[in-house]
Design a protein around this motif. Sequence first.
Motif, PDB file in Angstrom:
ATOM      1  N   ARG A  42      59.799 -45.472  83.488  1.00  0.00           N
ATOM      2  CA  ARG A  42      60.616 -45.975  82.408  1.00  0.00           C
ATOM      3  C   ARG A  42      61.600 -44.909  81.932  1.00  0.00           C
ATOM      4  N   ARG A  43      61.085 -43.702  81.747  1.00  0.00           N
ATOM      5  CA  ARG A  43      61.925 -42.642  81.221  1.00  0.00           C
ATOM      6  C   ARG A  43      63.008 -42.240  82.234  1.00  0.00           C
ATOM      7  N   MET A  44      62.591 -42.134  83.487  1.00  0.00           N
ATOM      8  CA  MET A  44      63.500 -41.592  84.488  1.00  0.00           C
ATOM      9  C   MET A  44      64.625 -42.533  84.885  1.00  0.00           C
ATOM     10  N   SER A  45      64.390 -43.805  84.760  1.00  0.00           N
ATOM     11  CA  SER A  45      65.351 -44.719  85.349  1.00  0.00           C
ATOM     12  C   SER A  45      66.097 -45.569  84.335  1.00  0.00           C
ATOM     13  N   GLY A  46      66.075 -45.147  83.092  1.00  0.00           N
ATOM     14  CA  GLY A  46      66.867 -45.853  82.101  1.00  0.00           C
ATOM     15  C   GLY A  46      66.361 -47.250  81.759  1.00  0.00           C
ATOM     16  N   PHE A  47      65.060 -47.407  81.713  1.00  0.00           N
ATOM     17  CA  PHE A  47      64.544 -48.714  81.301  1.00  0.00           C
ATOM     18  C   PHE A  47      64.518 -48.784  79.790  1.00  0.00           C
ATOM     19  N   ARG A  48      64.581 -49.981  79.255  1.00  0.00           N
ATOM     20  CA  ARG A  48      64.568 -50.112  77.797  1.00  0.00           C
ATOM     21  C   ARG A  48      63.169 -49.781  77.284  1.00  0.00           C
ATOM     22  N   SER A  49      63.103 -49.337  76.048  1.00  0.00           N
ATOM     23  CA  SER A  49      61.789 -48.986  75.496  1.00  0.00           C
ATOM     24  C   SER A  49      61.024 -50.255  75.146  1.00  0.00           C
ATOM     25  N   MET A  50      59.737 -50.102  74.992  1.00  0.00           N
ATOM     26  CA  MET A  50      58.877 -51.276  74.821  1.00  0.00           C
ATOM     27  C   MET A  50      57.878 -50.984  73.708  1.00  0.00           C
ATOM     28  N   SER A  51      57.604 -51.992  72.916  1.00  0.00           N
ATOM     29  CA  SER A  51      56.665 -51.787  71.809  1.00  0.00           C
ATOM     30  C   SER A  51      55.239 -51.714  72.331  1.00  0.00           C
ATOM     31  N   ALA A  52      54.340 -51.239  71.459  1.00  0.00           N
ATOM     32  CA  ALA A  52      52.936 -51.135  71.834  1.00  0.00           C
ATOM     33  C   ALA A  52      52.358 -52.522  72.130  1.00  0.00           C
ATOM     34  N   ASP A  53      52.753 -53.492  71.329  1.00  0.00           N
ATOM     35  CA  ASP A  53      52.272 -54.860  71.530  1.00  0.00           C
ATOM     36  C   ASP A  53      52.671 -55.379  72.907  1.00  0.00           C
ATOM     37  N   GLU A  54      53.921 -55.136  73.245  1.00  0.00           N
ATOM     38  CA  GLU A  54      54.408 -55.609  74.532  1.00  0.00           C
ATOM     39  C   GLU A  54      53.673 -54.934  75.672  1.00  0.00           C
ATOM     40  N   ALA A  55      53.476 -53.637  75.507  1.00  0.00           N
ATOM     41  CA  ALA A  55      52.784 -52.882  76.549  1.00  0.00           C
ATOM     42  C   ALA A  55      51.379 -53.442  76.751  1.00  0.00           C
ATOM     43  N   LYS A  56      50.731 -53.785  75.644  1.00  0.00           N
ATOM     44  CA  LYS A  56      49.380 -54.327  75.736  1.00  0.00           C
ATOM     45  C   LYS A  56      49.397 -55.686  76.441  1.00  0.00           C
ATOM     46  N   LEU A  57      50.370 -56.482  76.078  1.00  0.00           N
ATOM     47  CA  LEU A  57      50.507 -57.809  76.678  1.00  0.00           C
ATOM     48  C   LEU A  57      50.659 -57.709  78.195  1.00  0.00           C
ATOM     49  N   ILE A  58      51.498 -56.783  78.599  1.00  0.00           N
ATOM     50  CA  ILE A  58      51.694 -56.588  80.028  1.00  0.00           C
ATOM     51  C   ILE A  58      50.420 -56.068  80.663  1.00  0.00           C
ATOM     52  N   GLY A  59      49.732 -55.193  79.941  1.00  0.00           N
ATOM     53  CA  GLY A  59      48.453 -54.677  80.448  1.00  0.00           C
ATOM     54  C   GLY A  59      47.487 -55.820  80.712  1.00  0.00           C
ATOM     55  N   ASP A  60      47.448 -56.802  79.817  1.00  0.00           N
ATOM     56  CA  ASP A  60      46.542 -57.944  79.990  1.00  0.00           C
ATOM     57  C   ASP A  60      46.970 -58.806  81.175  1.00  0.00           C
ATOM     58  N   PHE A  61      48.255 -58.928  81.304  1.00  0.00           N
ATOM     59  CA  PHE A  61      48.834 -59.765  82.343  1.00  0.00           C
ATOM     60  C   PHE A  61      48.575 -59.167  83.721  1.00  0.00           C
ATOM     61  N   LYS A  62      48.614 -57.867  83.746  1.00  0.00           N
ATOM     62  CA  LYS A  62      48.473 -57.134  85.005  1.00  0.00           C
ATOM     63  C   LYS A  62      47.082 -57.304  85.577  1.00  0.00           C
TER      64      LYS A  62
END
Lengths: 241, 241
Positions: free
Chosen positions: B10-30
């Motif tokens: 995310r940091r290296m390639s210019g991705f947009r930042s993501m909230s903790a909630d979103e990160a968790k959601l993706i974690g569940d999805f994964k």
Amino acid sequence: MIKCDRCQLRRMSGFRSMSADEAKLIGDFKSGEMRCEPGMNLISEGTFSPHLYTVLEGWGFRYKSLEDGRRQILNYLVPGDLIGLQGALLQEMDHSVEALTPMRLCVFERSRFLTIFEKSADLAFDVTWIASREERILDGHMLSLGQRTALERAAYLIVFLYYRGLRSGLLVPTNAQIPLSQNLIADTLGLSLVHTNKTLKRLAQRKLIVWRGRACEVLDPEGLCALAEWEPPPAGPRPLI
Amino acid sequence: MIKCDRCQLRRMSGFRSMSADEAKLIGDFKSGEMRCEPGMNLISEGTFSPHLYTVLEGWGFRYKSLEDGRRQILNYLVPGDLIGLQGALLQEMDHSVEALTPMRLCVFERSRFLTIFEKSADLAFDVTWIASREERILDGHMLSLGQRTALERAAYLIVFLYYRGLRSGLLVPTNAQIPLSQNLIADTLGLSLVHTNKTLKRLAQRKLIVWRGRACEVLDPEGLCALAEWEPPPAGPRPLI
DNA sequence: CGCCTGCTTGAACGCTATCAAAAAACGTGG
DNA sequence: CCACGTTTTTTGATAGCGTTCAAGCAGGCG
């Protein structure tokens, strides 16, 4: 012909049903309707469009050009299609859109687009579904442009549009005339006008199509499919935004 | 090289930042991660895939085939790309996906896909954004296939991949080697292998590229852009799902 | 009636495919 | 490290599909 009322369109063309809430949401999102005459440019490459559109009636097409005038038609638009989704969501358009027949469009404010996503997961999913289907179609067109011969390409394009017209209610099997000039076909197939003409004539000799000034009538859809090694996608319900 | 950790990427390639909630959601999805070796098929045309993937590392490509073996490469995959979105969301895939270099992928359950839409409008928007950008890319490729000459087409493909590689962190300007065989280029450009070889040689004679066994090194990106009448899209932040 | 756009046709040229074969690079096992 | 088979790249010659050029025809519309 389809009565150009959202509900009617929905019923006639196999669109998925929509809840009252969703309908209201779309009503809020909608900022008006507009008509568009053949040859008129709805969107020009390189400009920013503050609107999104849903096609309610008529045929249109999207295209891109090189600076020296060469033009590639990317896809055709029929009722149910979203216009303006293809170029990155919030940037300037990188393709142009033009009406092929008189069109009727539903106009949305692009700035309120995110609201749809916030208020209805189902509608957001529908938008993505539509984008995803457009991609699938573009994949098919690329296969055609890159790998098929001129004859196969022409056959593919014509049956493709034939089924597209049927599914969207623009054509009926007993009178399937696709409104096209040979110039447009040439710019879609990536062929010269002259060779396009000769290719269409070969399709006509095989009794697959008949050309009627500014329109192409399909005589043998199965024959065209066989020639193009292609099958129409299954006709399931689809969303209408 | 990129460390294959989501945050790092995310940091290296210019991705947009993501909230903790979103990160968790993706974690569940994964549902896991996987690796994929060159030549391995991730997805085969005509099959149903219960998974979606995000590319974390490496190059891949999507393609479609005709029954007699003709193959068209549709697009290349780099970190940040979603795989499986292109074919209609819930149907069988109508294209195949293969690894070009060793890849690392994040695996998602397709069945839980709608949850993302229900729980986070922003993530849903990101998905649509990604689909929309893919469409824009396909539009560009169609213009190329349909209208550009062999030389222009080759130039376009190579700079296109050059910038794609840079933006995704797969290439660095000082050492920009795109991993490709001439066979793949031929199937991307819709040209024969022999003619592709001769065309690449012409680009090399003009000092625009150098071919190094199974890889193409870019010498003059601006020159390639000029030849192809193309410009890379602006490098804004992009989402990573 | 005359103009314009769209369709049709023939001939010559040329870009790209196909065929055939060799050279180079690569991977693998001895 | 070398020998060997395989894949990839290179090259030359020939054939053909599609382009370009150049006219002519047909139909719609003011």
